[in-house]
Design an enzyme around this catalytic site. Structure first.
Site, PDB file in Angstrom:
ATOM      1  N   ASP A 166      -6.471  19.133 -24.354  1.00  0.00           N
ATOM      2  CA  ASP A 166      -7.130  19.983 -23.535  1.00  0.00           C
ATOM      3  C   ASP A 166      -6.341  21.466 -23.223  1.00  0.00           C
ATOM      4  OD1 ASP A 166      -9.772  18.782 -22.765  1.00  0.00           O
ATOM      5  OD2 ASP A 166      -8.785  17.204 -21.867  1.00  0.00           O
ATOM      6  N   ARG A 174      -2.319  22.146 -20.381  1.00  0.00           N
ATOM      7  CA  ARG A 174      -1.273  21.044 -20.638  1.00  0.00           C
ATOM      8  C   ARG A 174      -0.101  21.589 -21.142  1.00  0.00           C
ATOM      9  NH1 ARG A 174      -5.457  19.160 -17.720  1.00  0.00           N
ATOM     10  NH2 ARG A 174      -6.950  18.040 -18.786  1.00  0.00           N
ATOM     11  N   ARG A 235     -14.054  27.920 -15.542  1.00  0.00           N
ATOM     12  CA  ARG A 235     -13.773  27.393 -16.997  1.00  0.00           C
ATOM     13  C   ARG A 235     -14.847  28.047 -17.749  1.00  0.00           C
ATOM     14  NH1 ARG A 235     -13.715  21.138 -16.433  1.00  0.00           N
ATOM     15  NH2 ARG A 235     -13.152  21.206 -18.568  1.00  0.00           N
ATOM     16  N   LYS A 265     -17.770  22.291 -25.918  1.00  0.00           N
ATOM     17  CA  LYS A 265     -18.081  21.341 -24.899  1.00  0.00           C
ATOM     18  C   LYS A 265     -18.736  21.812 -23.754  1.00  0.00           C
ATOM     19  CE  LYS A 265     -13.550  21.564 -22.633  1.00  0.00           C
ATOM     20  NZ  LYS A 265     -12.139  20.794 -22.373  1.00  0.00           N
ATOM     21  N   HIS A 266     -19.542  21.103 -22.682  1.00  0.00           N
ATOM     22  CA  HIS A 266     -19.775  19.950 -22.763  1.00  0.00           C
ATOM     23  C   HIS A 266     -21.202  19.722 -22.936  1.00  0.00           C
ATOM     24  CE1 HIS A 266     -16.266  20.650 -19.973  1.00  0.00           C
ATOM     25  NE2 HIS A 266     -15.686  19.433 -20.488  1.00  0.00           N
ATOM     26  N   HIS A 278     -15.777  13.199 -13.784  1.00  0.00           N
ATOM     27  CA  HIS A 278     -14.608  12.479 -13.768  1.00  0.00           C
ATOM     28  C   HIS A 278     -14.310  11.325 -12.536  1.00  0.00           C
ATOM     29  CE1 HIS A 278     -13.059  16.223 -15.623  1.00  0.00           C
ATOM     30  NE2 HIS A 278     -12.081  15.303 -16.110  1.00  0.00           N
ATOM     31  N   ASP A 350     -16.966  12.427 -24.175  1.00  0.00           N
ATOM     32  CA  ASP A 350     -15.886  12.999 -23.038  1.00  0.00           C
ATOM     33  C   ASP A 350     -15.288  11.605 -23.200  1.00  0.00           C
ATOM     34  OD1 ASP A 350     -14.516  14.159 -21.456  1.00  0.00           O
ATOM     35  OD2 ASP A 350     -16.250  15.262 -20.462  1.00  0.00           O
TER      36      ASP A 350
END
Length: 449
Positions: A166, A174, A235, A265-266, A278, A350
């Site tokens: 990601d 990351r 985002r 995505k998403h 999440h 996902d």
């Protein structure tokens, strides 16, 4: 078992000599030009003198396609009959059920180095690939070593690994600290400069590829239409379908042109939700007309522009399937995304360990349903026990016919075609020179001020 990515050049040369002798014997009286034309047909990459660098799925083209230009008109995303398809068919004919099932999963790993469980996932379960999270990455040098070790462990398998991450810029990053942080999609889209957006996409891809990764879960095509959304926010490239569509596709193209696979995505749109998937399962109440007028617009255009992979979110789309989360809903994945919107590429879920699914559902059962519904891969990002449970559930489903053999082959073939298209390889990489990448990032940050 014959492994096409490890085919030896001398065997191909011998075959070529035999074929040429047969052609010459049966084609007397034909013109020299006609014979030359026959000799050039059907030659494998090794017969054409290309270097064999195992392990890789060789591509007939000398250069990597810069965008989603594969002709996917046939069912399941398969290529039309040609040499590439024949090579993939031969590869699949020599793959075991376990090797095919492995291509259905993309898994996470624990820590910053390979351990015995991640090694087992490669060697025994033949997983299709890995996703790296922040706790897997502490430096450029360490990340490159980890990825090279995964590749080395996979050399006995017939298919190279997906190595994914990601990386959107902004708060979803990351990358190790040595990389200067890229701006969020919201800041990039806010400039209104498509060339800049494409440049940032290309930078993301260069940084990804520099570590040895080949897939990035970006760009986000969700529209930031709900200011109370707890998970999307900046985002997203913007608050309108037009802004998100234009900038999302520019970013996608920038990533593709640097040889990395972007995952849009998403799907079918996480922008107007008030629950973080999440933690729980968001519910979307909008009818199909509203979805087609807003949320689906960026995805439809991305498909038209050659999207390679679509990630399906964990959302309950009340107007489409009021009973099943979209990540394993046939009405969402097969009927809407594939049949109505015409997507022939790879569908990935996902992370199935997110609270929206794992909090109330058997993850193995949900993963089987997702493949049946039309997914090519399920993402299992955390917990080795869950990863192995999903692999066992998928294997059992193939053995008992819940996932028929033809369905398994269709799902895997589409993935192999994409690995072929991007010329994936398990060859090791060297640590990148990060200085020019950071200089480019500084220039972008200066432009966005």
């Amino acid at each position: 078992m014959t492994i096409l990515k490890r085919r030896t050049p001398w065997m191909s040369l011998t075959m070529l000599v035999v074929i040429l002798l047969l052609v010459l014997a049966g084609c007397q009286g034909r013109t020299e030009t006609g014979n030359a034309g026959q000799e050039g047909q059907g030659a494998s990459p090794s017969e054409q003198g290309q270097e064999q660098t195992p392990p890789t799925l060789e591509n007939d083209n000398e250069t990597k396609p810069p965008s989603g230009s594969v002709d996917n008109d046939s069912e399941g995303g398969s290529l039309p009959p040609n040499e590439t398809e024949d090579e993939i068919a031969e590869l699949m004919n020599n793959m075991t059920v376990e090797e095919k099932v492995g291509q259905l999963v993309l898994v996470g790993l624990e820590g910053t180095a390979m351990d015995e469980t991640s090694r087992k996932l490669v060697k025994d379960h033949h997983v299709g690939g890995f996703i790296l999270f922040k706790d897997n990455i502490e430096s450029v040098e360490q990340s490159v070593k980890l990825l090279n070790d995964l590749k080395e462990a996979n050399t006995a398998n017939p298919v190279p690994l997906w190595l994914s991450i990601d990386e959107e810029g902004g708060r979803v990053t990351r990358f190790p600290e040595e990389y200067i942080k890229l701006p969020s999609s919201g800041k990039v889209g806010g400039k209104g400069d498509l060339a800049l957006t494409k440049r940032v996409g290309g930078l993301i891809a260069q940084k990804v590829a520099g570590l040895g990764l080949n897939m990035v879960f970006a760009p986000v095509l969700d529209i930031h239409s709900n200011p109370n959304n707890p998970v999307i926010g900046d985002r997203s490239f913007g608050t309108t379908a037009e802004t998100v569509t234009k900038h999302g596709i520019a970013s996608m193209k920038g990533i593709q042109e640097k040889g990395v696979v972007p995952v849009v995505k998403h799907f079918p749109g996480h922008g107007d939700t008030s629950v973080d998937s999440h933690l729980g399962l968001p519910v979307v109440e909008h009818d199909l007309k509203r979805l087609h007028d807003l949320e689906l617009v960026p995805f439809q255009q991305a498909i038209n522009e050659g999207a390679d992979v679509v990630m399906v979110a964990h959302l309950l789309m009340k107007s489409i399937d009021p009973d099943t989360p979209s990540s394993y809903s046939k009405p969402v994945i097969n009927d809407l995304l594939r049949e109505e919107m015409g997507f022939k590429g790879v569908v990935i879920t996902d992370d199935m360990t997110m609270g929206a699914i794992s909090g109330s559902t058997d993850v193995g059962e949900a993963s089987v349903k997702s493949v049946v519904a039309g997914s090519n891969m399920v993402l299992i990002g955390h917990e080795y026990a869950l990863e192995e449970a999903v692999i066992q559930a998928l294997t059992k489903a193939v053995r008992n016919g819940a996932i028929p053999e033809q369905m398994l082959n269709d799902r895997v073939r589409t993935t192999l075609e994409l690995k072929q298209k991007y010329e994936l390889s398990d060859d090791p990489v060297k640590a990148p020179d990060i200085k020019p990448l950071n200089q480019q990032t500084k220039a972008v940050l200066e432009q966005i001020k």
